[in-house]
Structure formats: structure tokens, C-alpha cells
Design an enzyme around this catalytic site. Structure first.
Site, short mmCIF file in Angstrom:
data_model
loop_
_atom_site.label_atom_id
_atom_site.label_comp_id
_atom_site.label_asym_id
_atom_site.label_seq_id
_atom_site.Cartn_x
_atom_site.Cartn_y
_atom_site.Cartn_z
N SER A 82 -0.57 -3.45 1.86
CA SER A 82 -0.56 -3.27 0.41
C SER A 82 -1.96 -2.85 -0.07
O SER A 82 -2.47 -1.83 0.37
CB SER A 82 -0.06 -4.55 -0.26
OG SER A 82 0.32 -4.31 -1.58
N HIS A 235 8.61 -5.77 0.86
CA HIS A 235 7.18 -5.48 0.87
C HIS A 235 6.41 -6.37 1.82
O HIS A 235 5.38 -5.97 2.37
CB HIS A 235 6.64 -5.64 -0.56
CG HIS A 235 5.22 -5.23 -0.74
ND1 HIS A 235 4.76 -3.96 -0.42
CD2 HIS A 235 4.13 -5.92 -1.20
CE1 HIS A 235 3.46 -3.89 -0.69
NE2 HIS A 235 3.06 -5.06 -1.15
#
Length: 258
Positions: A82, A235
Site C-alpha cells: 500500500s 487489500h
């Protein structure tokens, strides 16, 4: 910058995402440390690292290379999830001669729309003084729209004091710098620069952080990019599918360490 170094061999730098710390990629580090020197960092404004008033990817890339210099490491593999993936990409773009290979987990080299407003509101509204029960903090975050798994992750940033809790992370600094964190354009010294070295983009099949619309931006900046999709996870792919994630990353690094 706070870091932990384990193992010996070619260097691998592991970089966590927003609101995280150096333990987030510890499982990957444990897989790699039998053959590599693994350096896990607390990104500035996180964990035990220093707090910055200004935080952007050029500064963060420079800080990663400064750490390599401190450790007398000429070149390293770099892996990030991320926000950490953006730091890894920015470092490879700005200092390609220092990076052997780059892995970005569920992130693309593009600007994103804000998606953490609920998180910031919940964290800022949590009363810290006079409360020493983590269950109170957990319930507060859940009551303010945070799912339990994310709340448990965020509460790893809480530290007890004599009168309650404090945040290890620089919450106000992260909020002030949030436009830079989700941004990308002009955040590298030369926005049209590309990294020609080996690069791997791993996305979660249920995540919308990396889509087909991002392909052109990825290939323009990382022309040698390979891509993998981990089906059945979002994610947090390194936490949801750790065995396959760690295998994919370690095999990629092995291939480019020969």
C-alpha cells in the site's frame, strides 16, 4: 528511522502501509531471513520512528536510501504494501542504481481518491486520557464505522501512559500529509522517469486498489513489470493469504538475486 535487521546476505527492505509498523511484514521477513539480510522499517510518523511535519514520497525515498547508506548497503531489493508500495516505487524511480528489484503489494503508481476519512474521524474522536481498557477503544472504533479486523490493526498504535493511552503514530501529521500520501503526480524528482529493473505488482482479487485502468500508468513507469493476482483476498493480501504471498515474493527475489 527505527528498523529491525535480521539475517545475512543480499539486502531486502520491507516497508509497511499507512497506520502500520515494522511488524506488518514480519512473516515475509521470517521467510526471507534464512538467505537475506532483511530490514523492516517503521516509516516516519509511524511506530518508533521520528515524527515529520512534512511527509511526501521524495522525502520518504531519500530516507530509505539514507538508511541503506547507514547500513553500508549498496543495493537492495525493496518490497512495500500500500503506502509502503508507493515508497518502494518512488525509491526505485528516484534511485534506480540502488534497487535490485521492486515489489509493490496492492497499490499502483497513481493518485487515489480519499478513502480514510472514517478512519481519521474514529481515531481523532477516541478519548485517550482516563481510559486504560483496550476494549473501550475497540468498541469506540467499531461504533464509529470501523470493522473489527481493521480496528484491531489500528489499535496496535496505542501505547499506555500513566493516565491513559497515547498514539505511537503521528496522527495529526498523517492527516495533514494525507493528500501527499494518496497522491502521486509530481511526487518523484522526475515524473516521467521510469524504472527499468525487475518489478512485480501483486494485487488482491477482491481489492479495487489496482485495476485494469492502472495498467498504462504501471507500464509507463515500470516497463519490465510483472503482475500477479491473489484471488479470494482484498487489500490485506499479505495477511489474508500469507503463505502464497510470501512464496510469490520470495521466488521473485530469489530469481533476481542470482
Amino acid at each position: 528511522m527505527n528498523f529491525v535487521s535480521t539475517g545475512q546476505g543480499p539486502a531486502v527492505l520491507l516497508i509497511h502501509g499507512l497506520f502500520g509498523n515494522l511488524d506488518n511484514l514480519k512473516g515475509l521477513g521470517q521467510v526471507l531471513e534464512s538467505q537475506y539480510q532483511v530490514i523492516r522499517v517503521d516509516v516516519p510518523n509511524h511506530g518508533l520512528s521520528e515524527h515529520w511535519d512534512e511527509m511526501d514520497y521524495p522525502r520518504l525515498a531519500t530516507s530509505m536510501v539514507a538508511l541503506l547508506d547507514e547500513l553500508a548497503i549498496k543495493r537492495a531489493h525493496i518490497v512495500g504494501h500500500s503506502m509502503g508500495g508507493k515508497i518502494a516505487m518512488a525509491t526505485a524511480l528516484a534511485f534506480p542504481e540502488r534497487i535490485i528489484s521492486m515489489v509493490a503489494a496492492d497499490i499502483a503508481p497513481v493518485a487515489y481518491e480519499p478513502r480514510h476519512d472514517t478512519v481519521f474521524t474514529a481515531l481523532e474522536s477516541l478519548p485517550l486520557e482516563g481510559h486504560t481498557d483496550r476494549r473501550f477503544a475497540l468498541n469506540h472504533l467499531i461504533d464509529n464505522g470501523i470493522d473489527e479486523a481493521t480496528a484491531q490493526f489500528l489499535l496496535k498504535n496505542l501505547q499506555r501512559t500513566d493516565t491513559g493511552f497515547r498514539w505511537k503514530m503521528n496522527l495529526s501529521g498523517l492527516k495533514a500529509c494525507y493528500p501527499n500520501i494518496i497522491g502521486w503526480q509530481n511526487q518523484t524528482p522526475n515524473p516521467v522517469q521510469s524504472y527499468a529493473g525487475p518489478s512485480l505488482f501483486i494485487r488482491g482479487g477482491d481489492s479495487n486498489y489496482v485495476t485494469s485502468e492502472h495498467r498504462s500508468a504501471i507500464m509507463a513507469q515500470f516497463p519490465a513489470a510483472q503482475a500477479k493476482t491473489l484471488e479470494g483476498c482484498g487489500h490485506w493480501l499479505h495477511a489474508q493469504k500469507p503463505v502464497i504471498f510470501n512464496r510469490i515474493v520470495s521466488e521473485f527475489i530469489d530469481k533476481h538475486s542470482m
